[in-house]
Scaffold this motif. Structure first.
Motif, PDB file in Angstrom:
ATOM      1  N   SER A 124       0.805  -1.220   0.000  1.00  0.00           N
ATOM      2  CA  SER A 124       0.000   0.000   0.000  1.00  0.00           C
ATOM      3  C   SER A 124       0.837   1.269   0.000  1.00  0.00           C
ATOM      4  O   SER A 124       0.310   2.365  -0.188  1.00  0.00           O
ATOM      5  CB  SER A 124      -0.942   0.013   1.212  1.00  0.00           C
ATOM      6  N   SER A 125       2.148   1.132   0.196  1.00  0.00           N
ATOM      7  CA  SER A 125       3.037   2.302   0.205  1.00  0.00           C
ATOM      8  C   SER A 125       3.570   2.625  -1.187  1.00  0.00           C
ATOM      9  O   SER A 125       4.260   3.644  -1.361  1.00  0.00           O
ATOM     10  CB  SER A 125       4.216   2.061   1.156  1.00  0.00           C
ATOM     11  N   TYR A 126       3.282   1.774  -2.163  1.00  0.00           N
ATOM     12  CA  TYR A 126       3.837   1.938  -3.500  1.00  0.00           C
ATOM     13  C   TYR A 126       2.723   2.008  -4.547  1.00  0.00           C
ATOM     14  O   TYR A 126       1.697   1.330  -4.422  1.00  0.00           O
ATOM     15  CB  TYR A 126       4.757   0.773  -3.852  1.00  0.00           C
ATOM     16  N   THR A 127       2.957   2.797  -5.587  1.00  0.00           N
ATOM     17  CA  THR A 127       2.022   2.838  -6.708  1.00  0.00           C
ATOM     18  C   THR A 127       2.217   1.598  -7.567  1.00  0.00           C
ATOM     19  O   THR A 127       3.231   0.894  -7.467  1.00  0.00           O
ATOM     20  CB  THR A 127       2.250   4.086  -7.578  1.00  0.00           C
ATOM     21  N   ALA A 128       1.257   1.361  -8.436  1.00  0.00           N
ATOM     22  CA  ALA A 128       1.360   0.204  -9.335  1.00  0.00           C
ATOM     23  C   ALA A 128       2.597   0.314 -10.220  1.00  0.00           C
ATOM     24  O   ALA A 128       3.265  -0.694 -10.496  1.00  0.00           O
ATOM     25  CB  ALA A 128       0.097   0.093 -10.187  1.00  0.00           C
ATOM     26  N   LEU A 129       2.929   1.520 -10.662  1.00  0.00           N
ATOM     27  CA  LEU A 129       4.108   1.706 -11.494  1.00  0.00           C
ATOM     28  C   LEU A 129       5.380   1.405 -10.715  1.00  0.00           C
ATOM     29  O   LEU A 129       6.295   0.740 -11.228  1.00  0.00           O
ATOM     30  CB  LEU A 129       4.161   3.135 -12.039  1.00  0.00           C
ATOM     31  N   GLU A 130       5.456   1.856  -9.468  1.00  0.00           N
ATOM     32  CA  GLU A 130       6.632   1.588  -8.639  1.00  0.00           C
ATOM     33  C   GLU A 130       6.787   0.093  -8.378  1.00  0.00           C
ATOM     34  O   GLU A 130       7.903  -0.437  -8.388  1.00  0.00           O
ATOM     35  CB  GLU A 130       6.519   2.351  -7.317  1.00  0.00           C
ATOM     36  N   LEU A 131       5.686  -0.598  -8.178  1.00  0.00           N
ATOM     37  CA  LEU A 131       5.729  -2.041  -7.950  1.00  0.00           C
ATOM     38  C   LEU A 131       6.183  -2.774  -9.209  1.00  0.00           C
ATOM     39  O   LEU A 131       6.949  -3.742  -9.138  1.00  0.00           O
ATOM     40  CB  LEU A 131       4.355  -2.537  -7.511  1.00  0.00           C
ATOM     41  N   ALA A 132       5.733  -2.298 -10.362  1.00  0.00           N
ATOM     42  CA  ALA A 132       6.107  -2.931 -11.631  1.00  0.00           C
ATOM     43  C   ALA A 132       7.594  -2.783 -11.920  1.00  0.00           C
ATOM     44  O   ALA A 132       8.176  -3.611 -12.631  1.00  0.00           O
ATOM     45  CB  ALA A 132       5.285  -2.335 -12.768  1.00  0.00           C
ATOM     46  N   GLU A 133       8.215  -1.751 -11.360  1.00  0.00           N
ATOM     47  CA  GLU A 133       9.633  -1.501 -11.601  1.00  0.00           C
ATOM     48  C   GLU A 133      10.545  -2.205 -10.603  1.00  0.00           C
ATOM     49  O   GLU A 133      11.772  -2.130 -10.719  1.00  0.00           O
ATOM     50  CB  GLU A 133       9.889   0.011 -11.576  1.00  0.00           C
ATOM     51  N   MET A 134       9.975  -2.902  -9.614  1.00  0.00           N
ATOM     52  CA  MET A 134      10.774  -3.664  -8.658  1.00  0.00           C
ATOM     53  C   MET A 134      11.263  -4.955  -9.298  1.00  0.00           C
ATOM     54  O   MET A 134      10.800  -5.361 -10.369  1.00  0.00           O
ATOM     55  CB  MET A 134       9.960  -3.974  -7.401  1.00  0.00           C
ATOM     56  N   ASP A 135      12.185  -5.623  -8.637  1.00  0.00           N
ATOM     57  CA  ASP A 135      12.678  -6.926  -9.085  1.00  0.00           C
ATOM     58  C   ASP A 135      12.108  -7.989  -8.154  1.00  0.00           C
ATOM     59  O   ASP A 135      12.533  -8.126  -7.004  1.00  0.00           O
ATOM     60  CB  ASP A 135      14.199  -6.958  -9.051  1.00  0.00           C
ATOM     61  N   ALA A 136      11.126  -8.729  -8.648  1.00  0.00           N
ATOM     62  CA  ALA A 136      10.391  -9.677  -7.815  1.00  0.00           C
ATOM     63  C   ALA A 136      10.902 -11.112  -7.966  1.00  0.00           C
ATOM     64  O   ALA A 136      10.141 -12.073  -7.837  1.00  0.00           O
ATOM     65  CB  ALA A 136       8.901  -9.619  -8.147  1.00  0.00           C
ATOM     66  N   ARG A 137      12.201 -11.272  -8.204  1.00  0.00           N
ATOM     67  CA  ARG A 137      12.765 -12.618  -8.367  1.00  0.00           C
ATOM     68  C   ARG A 137      13.243 -13.220  -7.056  1.00  0.00           C
ATOM     69  O   ARG A 137      13.632 -14.390  -7.020  1.00  0.00           O
ATOM     70  CB  ARG A 137      13.947 -12.560  -9.335  1.00  0.00           C
ATOM     71  N   ARG A 138      13.257 -12.462  -5.988  1.00  0.00           N
ATOM     72  CA  ARG A 138      13.840 -12.953  -4.742  1.00  0.00           C
ATOM     73  C   ARG A 138      12.977 -14.064  -4.126  1.00  0.00           C
ATOM     74  O   ARG A 138      11.761 -14.054  -4.223  1.00  0.00           O
ATOM     75  CB  ARG A 138      13.976 -11.800  -3.745  1.00  0.00           C
ATOM     76  N   ASN A 139      13.643 -15.015  -3.489  1.00  0.00           N
ATOM     77  CA  ASN A 139      12.959 -16.089  -2.766  1.00  0.00           C
ATOM     78  C   ASN A 139      12.059 -16.906  -3.687  1.00  0.00           C
ATOM     79  O   ASN A 139      10.972 -17.317  -3.313  1.00  0.00           O
ATOM     80  CB  ASN A 139      12.140 -15.524  -1.597  1.00  0.00           C
ATOM     81  N   GLY A 140      12.534 -17.144  -4.888  1.00  0.00           N
ATOM     82  CA  GLY A 140      11.756 -17.932  -5.829  1.00  0.00           C
ATOM     83  C   GLY A 140      12.654 -18.613  -6.830  1.00  0.00           C
ATOM     84  O   GLY A 140      13.867 -18.700  -6.657  1.00  0.00           O
ATOM     85  N   LYS A 141      12.070 -19.090  -7.883  1.00  0.00           N
ATOM     86  CA  LYS A 141      12.806 -19.772  -8.945  1.00  0.00           C
ATOM     87  C   LYS A 141      13.790 -18.806  -9.605  1.00  0.00           C
ATOM     88  O   LYS A 141      13.423 -17.694  -9.964  1.00  0.00           O
ATOM     89  CB  LYS A 141      11.824 -20.298  -9.989  1.00  0.00           C
ATOM     90  N   PRO A 142      15.071 -19.194  -9.760  1.00  0.00           N
ATOM     91  CA  PRO A 142      16.033 -18.313 -10.447  1.00  0.00           C
ATOM     92  C   PRO A 142      15.526 -17.923 -11.832  1.00  0.00           C
ATOM     93  O   PRO A 142      14.942 -18.744 -12.549  1.00  0.00           O
ATOM     94  CB  PRO A 142      17.287 -19.183 -10.533  1.00  0.00           C
TER      95      PRO A 142
END
Length: 266
Positions: free
Chosen positions: A63-81
């Motif tokens: 809730s602290s981030y806009t949809a655009l800011e979330l889309a620009e993050m790197d969501a690969r952590r703690n998952g499949k390489p």
């Protein structure tokens, strides 16, 4: 057996990312389960947790981030390489990318009533505008939220997510006028499935990652399974169907999953 990719393809690609949905889609998967949370600017975004910490390495609530800011993050952590950075997508981005999906289970996570109220409005608007009544079901373990969704549009399909034996899950789902019962596979029994079917519900079980367990659930009469390994699971049931029809494995398939990310067997 209908196969839903859990969080896209959680066991094969970064969870709840366009990369994961694309990976499974290219291998023939057209049914997906995903999680929704409201962004700072009031958009449904596809993420499991209420914070970005676990999947992105950054800190703070969604809730602290806009949809655009979330889309620009790197969501690969703690998952499949994964070779390239992938962000947290919005629901609209997924729908725009793959308009010909067959069915989605949109699971809404528990949150504050105020935010859930806004998210409910946004989801109903998306379903109405895109005419997705027959192609999505809004699911949640939050009964208040499910009642709100039903109150806003009685034609929207809803489903109860539960892994508790008591109170009886079918009775709870029936009181909420649910179309789906999304139940933890370990507590799923033939009696539960038959009771749900008598009341007109689709029974979907989660999260099932072994062929042995899938076949037992199939024997109990479940309608669908949600798995972290949708491409290999899809291949298994596709090949089984082809064998029954005496068709060569892989015929009319553009891609083959081969041995990539095999479902565990016993």
């Amino acid at each position: 057996m209908i196969v839903y990719g859990h969080r896209g393809a959680k066991g094969e690609a970064p969870e709840n990312t366009l990369a994961g949905f694309t990976h499974a889609y290219r291998h023939g998967v057209r049914h997906f389960e995903l999680d929704l949370v409201l962004s700072k600017d009031g958009k449904p975004v596809i993420v499991h947790d209420l914070t970005v910490d676990r999947t992105t390495g950054q800190e703070g609530s969604v809730s602290s981030y806009t949809a655009l800011e979330l889309a620009e993050m790197d969501a690969r952590r703690n998952g499949k390489p994964w070779p390239k950075a992938v962000g947290i997508p919005s629901l609209e981005a997924l729908l725009n990318e793959y308009p010909d999906f067959e069915h989605l289970q949109l699971e809404v996570k528990k949150d504050t009533r105020q935010r859930l109220n806004v998210l409910c409005n946004r989801l109903i608007e998306v379903i109405q505008r895109r005419d997705l009544y027959q192609r999505v079901v809004i699911t949640s373990s939050d009964q208040w939220f499910l009642r709100q969704a039903r109150r806003r549009d009685k034609s929207v399909r809803i489903g109860l997510v539960t892994d508790r034996k008591f109170p009886k899950p079918v009775n709870v789902a029936a009181r909420l006028h649910c179309n789906f019962l999304c139940i933890g596979w370990r507590i799923c029994t033939r009696a539960i499935v038959e009771d749900a079917h008598r009341r007109g519900m689709h029974v979907s079980t989660w999260t099932v990652n072994r062929i042995h367990d899938m076949l037992q659930l199939e024997a109990k009469g479940v309608d669908s399974i949600i798995t972290d390994y949708p491409t290999s699971t899809h291949m298994y049931f596709d090949n089984r169907s082809r064998a029954a029809l005496h068709l060569p494995a892989g015929q009319n398939r553009a891609d083959s999953v081969g041995s990539e990310n095999p479902v565990q067997t016993v």
